[in-house]
Scaffold this motif. Structure first.
Motif, PDB file in Angstrom:
ATOM      1  N   TRP A 230      -9.486   5.530  67.605  1.00 55.12           N
ATOM      2  CA  TRP A 230     -10.726   6.143  68.069  1.00 55.12           C
ATOM      3  C   TRP A 230     -11.967   5.623  67.354  1.00 55.12           C
ATOM      4  N   ASN A 250     -14.474   7.090  71.766  1.00 49.97           N
ATOM      5  CA  ASN A 250     -14.592   8.343  72.514  1.00 49.97           C
ATOM      6  C   ASN A 250     -15.910   8.991  72.121  1.00 49.97           C
ATOM      7  N   SER A 251     -16.862   9.024  73.061  1.00 54.29           N
ATOM      8  CA  SER A 251     -18.207   9.508  72.751  1.00 54.29           C
ATOM      9  C   SER A 251     -18.236  10.992  72.410  1.00 54.29           C
ATOM     10  N   SER A 252     -17.151  11.709  72.713  1.00 55.84           N
ATOM     11  CA  SER A 252     -17.115  13.139  72.395  1.00 55.84           C
ATOM     12  C   SER A 252     -16.762  13.386  70.932  1.00 55.84           C
TER      13      SER A 252
END
Length: 531
Positions: A230, A250-252
């Motif tokens: 990630w 993962n931009s979250s």
């Protein structure tokens, strides 16, 4: 005419910037004052005025908008606070971002661009990456300035850290003075462009920690980062730049690297279930992490019990044996015989799985093979070691060191092979050790092969016998069950069965002695009466 101070401030602000506020945008006609907040289009980041900790000073800063704990990621005017709530951020007539103290009618901070002429249509936009960008026009075609080029103590994903060789811009992180004071601290994290560019953590201009240089596959800050699914680090080193790149897949997921005034660099991730920042790693962590813990030409390693040990590299001996006996290895190591290191017969000894020494004094050749690197290093008496530089270029690219080797340490399962120059005597000692090790391995193989040669016929005989006598297995099991244990045979019976150990009955000899065939005084392995 005497105007009230607050009215005068409002007039000055209106003339300079305008008074409108946009969601994520600052223009010549709009600005933000204390109490206004810009929000990026996706809502990830916010920008506005804040006071850190117990301080009453006001700063323009950037923080995570979706995280309840207000975490500052960037500060504009870290060394020039605004007293009170009279600050206003906007774009001046020349096109520069400017923070103005309307109460004192002075500029506190600005982008300080040297523009040849006024830019009339420039805008500043807060992006979801956490980057505040000043564009030349509303089409975002030309970047005039960006906060990512001027970070404070925090590294965000997609931010570059390092040197732009064309512009001369060197981007690095610097700690806050304290939690209440964002002024420029004494600890900073940067890429040192000397020799082969590499990351270094400094405090008061003294190196504290250096991770392994980039090997073309991963930056071995810690193995967990190199293998993460990630988040990752990589480095670009070419004619235009030497920069560290960070990326999140993962931009979250919120990730940030922070340089602390105490002299450490940390990586944090936001864990939603815990509603807190969790420390992913901290460096330096153990004594081997600290720069030059074992001194010049020393090699540091920690065992499974986290005990720190220092050894001298091959061909070197402690400079001060008494200090080393007191576990003070800071003096490092010196050559056992300095005069013999550049005579006939010298060579190189491989030290496996290490963080290679400080590359500030190393040269880099991206085209040479490791064998060519060895030949060149051998021709130069001041060359002390060499190593592979890039694992991805088919064996091409090498590093060569000149002078003392500083800050070498063992890395289990993730290091490189370092080839250290030694004289003929030391080389012979290591070659002898290698020869003895090869002899030991060969002897072990011979024993195993011999054992297999003895055991294989026995196994084959048993298998054939069991196949022939499959119908009698039940009987034999019954007999075994009744007797419970094998009978003991006296020597008289055995001598009679082998004709007094006649050589004609000898089948062969193994590790347990000779093997004989017997007459039919045994049936199915059991003695019977002689007739």
């Amino acid at each position: 005419m005497n105007l009230p101070r607050n009215l005068l401030s409002l007039i000055v602000s209106s003339v300079l910037f305008g008074v409108c506020v946009s969601t994520d945008l600052i223009t010549r006609e709009s600005s933000i004052g204390d109490g206004d907040v810009l929000i990026s289009s996706g809502g990830d980041f916010a920008l506005g005025f804040f006071s850190p900790g117990n301080s009453s000073n006001r700063y323009v800063g950037l923080w995570y908008n979706k995280i309840p704990e207000k975490t500052i990621a960037w500060v504009a005017n870290r060394d020039n606070p605004v007293n009170g709530t009279s600050g206003r951020l906007g774009i001046d007539k020349l096109g520069n971002l400017i923070l103005y103290d309307t109460k004192r009618s002075i500029s506190v901070w600005g982008s300080n661009l040297s523009l040849s002429s006024a830019v009339s249509d420039c805008i500043a936009r807060l992006l979801d990456s956490g980057n505040l960008v000043l564009f030349q026009d509303g089409k975002k075609s030309t970047v005039l300035w960006q906060s990512f080029d001027h970070p404070t103590d925090t590294l965000l994903p997609s931010m570059k850290l390092g040197l732009n060789r064309t512009s001369g811009l060197n981007i690095f992180l610097t700690s806050w003075k304290s939690q209440d004071d964002p002024r420029t601290g004494t600890t900073y994290f940067m890429i040192n462009p000397s020799g082969f560019p590499h990351l270094t953590l400094y405090k008061n201009q003294v190196p504290l920690w250096q991770p392994s240089p980039y090997n073309g596959v991963r930056l071995n800050v810690i193995p967990a980062i190199g293998q993460s699914s990630w988040f990752n680090f990589s480095i670009i080193i070419d004619a235009n730049e030497a920069v560290l790149l960070s990326n999140v897949f993962n931009s979250s997921i919120y990730v940030r690297g922070v340089v602390q005034e105490s002299g450490i660099v940390q990586l944090f991730t936001w864990v939603e279930k815990k509603s807190e920042w969790v420390t992913f790693f901290t460096k330096p962590e153990d004594q081997c992490d600290y720069y030059g813990h074992c001194g010049a030409n020393g090699n540091c390693h920690s065992d499974s019990m986290d005990q720190i040990e220092c050894n001298c590299l091959p061909g070197f001996t402690p400079k001060s044996p008494n200090d080393w006996s007191m576990r003070d290895s800071s003096g490092g190591c010196i050559r056992k015989n300095q005069e013999s290191v550049c005579r006939n017969g010298e060579g190189f000894v491989k030290v496996a799985d290490v963080k290679v020494p400080d590359t500030s004094v190393a040269s880099f050749d991206k085209n040479k093979t490791l064998r060519e690197c060895e030949s060149e290093c051998l021709r130069n008496c001041s060359c002390t070691a060499y190593a592979d530089a890039d694992f991805t270029r088919g064996g091409r690219g090498c590093l060569m060191w000149y002078g003392d080797l500083m800050d070498t340490r063992e890395i289990s399962g993730g290091g490189r092979d370092l080839y250290v120059r030694v004289d003929a005597l030391v080389l012979a000692e290591f070659q002898k050790k290698g020869f003895l090790s090869r002899k030991k391995v060969l002897a072990t193989l011979i024993v195993l092969v011999s054992a297999a040669a003895v055991i294989s016929p026995v196994v084959y005989f048993v298998l054939v016998k069991n196949k022939r006598k499959g119908s009698e297995v039940g009987k034999e099991l019954d007999r075994t069950t009744k007797d419970q244990e094998l009978p003991l045979l006296d020597i008289t019976t055995i001598k009679a069965a082998t004709d007094d150990f006649a050589s004609a009955n000898k089948l062969g000899q193994g590790g347990f002695g000779p093997v004989y065939k017997v007459r039919q005084y045994f049936r199915d392995g059991w003695p019977v009466d002689r007739k």
